[in-house]
Design a protein around this motif. Structure first.
Motif, PDB file in Angstrom:
ATOM      1  N   ILE A 264       0.836  -1.208   0.000  1.00  0.00           N
ATOM      2  CA  ILE A 264       0.000   0.000   0.000  1.00  0.00           C
ATOM      3  C   ILE A 264       0.870   1.257   0.000  1.00  0.00           C
ATOM      4  CG2 ILE A 264      -1.895  -1.149   1.192  1.00  0.00           C
ATOM      5  CD1 ILE A 264      -0.980   0.194   3.783  1.00  0.00           C
ATOM      6  N   HIS A 265       2.197   1.082   0.054  1.00  0.00           N
ATOM      7  CA  HIS A 265       3.113   2.219   0.218  1.00  0.00           C
ATOM      8  C   HIS A 265       3.816   2.626  -1.072  1.00  0.00           C
ATOM      9  CE1 HIS A 265       2.543   2.038   4.512  1.00  0.00           C
ATOM     10  NE2 HIS A 265       2.955   0.778   4.551  1.00  0.00           N
ATOM     11  N   GLY A 266       3.316   2.199  -2.204  1.00  0.00           N
ATOM     12  CA  GLY A 266       3.953   2.568  -3.457  1.00  0.00           C
ATOM     13  C   GLY A 266       4.766   1.426  -4.032  1.00  0.00           C
ATOM     14  N   PRO A 267       5.536   1.683  -5.084  1.00  0.00           N
ATOM     15  CA  PRO A 267       6.307   0.616  -5.750  1.00  0.00           C
ATOM     16  C   PRO A 267       7.220  -0.121  -4.765  1.00  0.00           C
ATOM     17  CG  PRO A 267       6.309   2.596  -7.082  1.00  0.00           C
ATOM     18  CD  PRO A 267       5.688   2.982  -5.776  1.00  0.00           C
ATOM     19  N   THR A 268       7.119  -1.440  -4.771  1.00  0.00           N
ATOM     20  CA  THR A 268       7.872  -2.280  -3.834  1.00  0.00           C
ATOM     21  C   THR A 268       8.196  -3.610  -4.495  1.00  0.00           C
ATOM     22  OG1 THR A 268       6.672  -1.285  -1.977  1.00  0.00           O
ATOM     23  CG2 THR A 268       7.827  -3.352  -1.527  1.00  0.00           C
ATOM     24  N   ASP A 269       9.323  -4.175  -4.126  1.00  0.00           N
ATOM     25  CA  ASP A 269       9.734  -5.489  -4.635  1.00  0.00           C
ATOM     26  C   ASP A 269       9.637  -6.512  -3.514  1.00  0.00           C
ATOM     27  OD1 ASP A 269      10.500  -4.456  -7.214  1.00  0.00           O
ATOM     28  OD2 ASP A 269      12.260  -3.596  -6.224  1.00  0.00           O
ATOM     29  N   GLY A 296       1.995  -0.252  -6.033  1.00  0.00           N
ATOM     30  CA  GLY A 296       1.268   0.481  -4.999  1.00  0.00           C
ATOM     31  C   GLY A 296      -0.231   0.505  -5.197  1.00  0.00           C
ATOM     32  N   SER A 297      -0.703  -0.035  -6.321  1.00  0.00           N
ATOM     33  CA  SER A 297      -2.145  -0.042  -6.585  1.00  0.00           C
ATOM     34  C   SER A 297      -2.799  -1.239  -5.913  1.00  0.00           C
ATOM     35  CB  SER A 297      -2.409  -0.091  -8.089  1.00  0.00           C
ATOM     36  OG  SER A 297      -2.085  -1.374  -8.606  1.00  0.00           O
ATOM     37  N   LYS A 324       7.876 -11.552   1.765  1.00  0.00           N
ATOM     38  CA  LYS A 324       8.664 -10.580   2.507  1.00  0.00           C
ATOM     39  C   LYS A 324       9.283  -9.630   1.497  1.00  0.00           C
ATOM     40  CE  LYS A 324      12.787 -13.537   2.886  1.00  0.00           C
ATOM     41  NZ  LYS A 324      13.778 -14.107   3.822  1.00  0.00           N
ATOM     42  N   VAL A 325       9.599  -8.429   1.940  1.00  0.00           N
ATOM     43  CA  VAL A 325      10.188  -7.463   1.011  1.00  0.00           C
ATOM     44  C   VAL A 325      11.675  -7.743   0.883  1.00  0.00           C
ATOM     45  CG1 VAL A 325       8.516  -5.651   1.471  1.00  0.00           C
ATOM     46  CG2 VAL A 325      10.610  -5.762   2.817  1.00  0.00           C
ATOM     47  N   TRP A 326      12.238  -7.311  -0.233  1.00  0.00           N
ATOM     48  CA  TRP A 326      13.670  -7.471  -0.432  1.00  0.00           C
ATOM     49  C   TRP A 326      14.410  -6.560   0.540  1.00  0.00           C
ATOM     50  CZ3 TRP A 326      15.993 -11.083  -3.361  1.00  0.00           C
ATOM     51  CH2 TRP A 326      15.164 -11.810  -4.219  1.00  0.00           C
ATOM     52  N   GLY A 334       7.742  -6.214   6.451  1.00  0.00           N
ATOM     53  CA  GLY A 334       6.694  -5.511   5.724  1.00  0.00           C
ATOM     54  C   GLY A 334       7.057  -5.311   4.288  1.00  0.00           C
ATOM     55  N   PRO A 335       6.478  -4.356   3.615  1.00  0.00           N
ATOM     56  CA  PRO A 335       5.484  -3.451   4.181  1.00  0.00           C
ATOM     57  C   PRO A 335       4.087  -4.053   4.110  1.00  0.00           C
ATOM     58  CG  PRO A 335       5.875  -2.859   1.915  1.00  0.00           C
ATOM     59  CD  PRO A 335       6.776  -4.032   2.215  1.00  0.00           C
ATOM     60  N   ASP A 336       3.156  -3.373   4.731  1.00  0.00           N
ATOM     61  CA  ASP A 336       1.767  -3.814   4.663  1.00  0.00           C
ATOM     62  C   ASP A 336       1.280  -3.804   3.217  1.00  0.00           C
ATOM     63  OD1 ASP A 336       1.759  -4.002   7.390  1.00  0.00           O
ATOM     64  OD2 ASP A 336       0.949  -1.985   7.693  1.00  0.00           O
ATOM     65  N   SER A 337       0.393  -4.737   2.927  1.00  0.00           N
ATOM     66  CA  SER A 337      -0.142  -4.828   1.564  1.00  0.00           C
ATOM     67  C   SER A 337      -1.651  -4.604   1.577  1.00  0.00           C
ATOM     68  CB  SER A 337       0.153  -6.211   0.974  1.00  0.00           C
ATOM     69  OG  SER A 337      -0.717  -7.184   1.510  1.00  0.00           O
ATOM     70  N   HIS A 338      -2.201  -4.527   0.383  1.00  0.00           N
ATOM     71  CA  HIS A 338      -3.647  -4.604   0.251  1.00  0.00           C
ATOM     72  C   HIS A 338      -4.096  -6.014   0.598  1.00  0.00           C
ATOM     73  CE1 HIS A 338      -2.650  -1.125  -2.368  1.00  0.00           C
ATOM     74  NE2 HIS A 338      -3.829  -0.675  -1.966  1.00  0.00           N
ATOM     75  N   TYR A 339      -5.391  -6.178   0.830  1.00  0.00           N
ATOM     76  CA  TYR A 339      -5.941  -7.515   1.061  1.00  0.00           C
ATOM     77  C   TYR A 339      -7.400  -7.543   0.621  1.00  0.00           C
ATOM     78  CZ  TYR A 339      -8.306  -5.830   5.354  1.00  0.00           C
ATOM     79  OH  TYR A 339      -9.097  -5.170   6.249  1.00  0.00           O
ATOM     80  N   GLY A 340      -7.920  -8.728   0.447  1.00  0.00           N
ATOM     81  CA  GLY A 340      -9.289  -8.879  -0.021  1.00  0.00           C
ATOM     82  C   GLY A 340     -10.258  -9.097   1.124  1.00  0.00           C
ATOM     83  N   THR A 341     -11.491  -8.639   0.932  1.00  0.00           N
ATOM     84  CA  THR A 341     -12.562  -8.881   1.901  1.00  0.00           C
ATOM     85  C   THR A 341     -13.818  -9.319   1.157  1.00  0.00           C
ATOM     86  OG1 THR A 341     -13.393  -6.608   1.841  1.00  0.00           O
ATOM     87  CG2 THR A 341     -11.656  -7.077   3.430  1.00  0.00           C
TER      88      THR A 341
END
Length: 386
Positions: A264-269, A296-297, A324-326, A334-341
């Motif tokens: 949720i924090h932008g571009p991440t690997d 990040g979307s 896990k993040v690189w 982290g970082p925290d991600s989106h998730y489904g509900t």
């Protein structure tokens, strides 16, 4: 129609490019409709029928070849089908090679094919074989081709005769161990290619490589996917525990990957290990240690297995993803991600062409699952072929 002279005291006709047995078969067919074809004469008879424009006999030859098509002669017949411009026969040969790739490439006729035929096969997404075995077969072919061209069998000459075929070997689909033990030491790849592939295996973001990384799926039809959530929310955490969800399906399918949520924090690997486990026996049927980049979307991001995983009807499986993040990005967990509900217990995919329905049932995976359940969590998508 016939080449060569005819002596005044003889009825002999000279046909320098036609086998006598094949020409006799042609005459018998023309005068009596008798079809006289055997394994030893079918190719020369097909050539003769094409040369003298006898399409009915040509069709009989092609039908004979179709009925006698096997894994051990598929490459030989494919070469002939391409030579004689028989697309239907060539298509059947390619389908046979797809289904029986391992047997076909060990057959004697494989090393006799021409470069264009080799390229036509290597371009296919549907070969049913591990890439390292395909590479080893191509190396055998290159040795035979060096001998045909009267070249010394050296790594440099192997690379030379392979030409564009080398670029069709999908080295990124190998494990790092397979690549290190074989291609990296073969001398066929140049140092720059070896280094770039080792970087591809070991770092993230993965650098671009010159070789295709698209999985070869020994499957038919089109790729399908289902999403089990109706809504996306923010802030799903990670502490080293795997996200897991149980599922079953009403028909046999092949799972080729998952769609996963990203940061949720932008571009991440991310580093990720994905698995499909046979629930009752706890057997890992397929896995891949890989990575993916998100933007990040709230979109899902594809993470693929190296090979399709067969899933049988009405059997319980567990889909598993450990993220896990690189290093160097945010916190190690982290970082925290989106998730489904608003998750669905049952999801049905209907084929837009045939209307066939593939029905998935999702269940809670007991134990450590990082909180993922039917209602909420990760692993929103299954990507599959029917």
């Amino acid at each position: 129609m016939f080449n060569g002279g005819m002596a005044t005291t003889s009825t002999e006709i000279e046909l320098p490019d036609v086998e006598p047995a094949a020409f006799l078969a042609l005459l018998k067919f023309l005068y009596s409709d008798e079809v006289q074809i055997g394994p030893e004469t079918v190719m020369t008879t097909l050539y003769t029928a094409k040369k003298y424009a006898v399409p009915a006999l040509e069709a009989h030859c092609v039908e004979f070849l179709k009925k006698n098509l096997r894994a051990d002669n598929a490459f030989m017949l494919l070469t002939q089908a391409r030579l004689f411009d028989e697309p239907q026969l060539a298509s059947l040969c390619l389908e046979n090679i797809d289904k029986n790739t391992a047997d076909a490439i060990t057959a004697e006729g494989f090393t006799d094919i021409d470069l264009d035929t080799l390229v036509a096969v290597l371009e296919r997404d549907t070969l049913g074989i591990r890439e390292v075995r395909l590479f080893n077969a191509v190396v055998r072919w290159s040795e035979a081709e060096c001998q045909r061209q009267q070249l010394q069998v050296t790594p440099e000459n192997r690379r030379k005769v392979l030409g564009k075929a080398l670029g069709l070997i999908r080295f990124p689909l190998m494990t790092i161990e397979e690549f290190a033990a074989g291609p990296a030491q073969s001398g066929i790849l140049v140092d720059r290619e070896v280094v770039s592939l080792f970087l591809h295996f070991t770092v993230n973001p993965k650098p671009r490589v010159e070789f295709i990384d698209r999985p070869r799926c020994c499957l038919r039809g089109k790729e399908c996917s289902i999403n089990r959530f109706q809504q996306v929310e923010s802030r799903w955490g990670y502490s080293g525990t795997s996200d897991r969800i149980r599922f079953s399906v009403n028909k046999r399918i092949f799972v080729v990957g998952f769609g996963l949520y990203g940061s949720i924090h932008g571009p991440t690997d991310y580093q990720v290990n994905i698995q499909i486990i046979h629930t009752d026996s706890n057997t890992v049927l397929g896995q891949n240690d890989t990575g993916f980049s998100c933007d990040g979307s709230a979109s899902t991001f594809r993470v693929m297995f190296k090979e399709p995983v067969e899933v049988l009807p009405n059997v319980n499986y567990t889909a598993c993803a450990t993220l896990k993040v690189w290093p160097g990005q945010h916190s190690p967990e982290g970082p925290d991600s989106h998730y489904g509900t608003k998750g669905l217990r049952k999801v049905t995919h209907e084929s837009p062409t045939t209307g066939a329905k593939t029905c998935f049932t999702f269940c809670y995976a007991a134990g450590n699952n990082n909180g993922t359940s039917v209602e909420d969590g990760q692993i929103p998508e299954l990507i599959f072929y029917t």
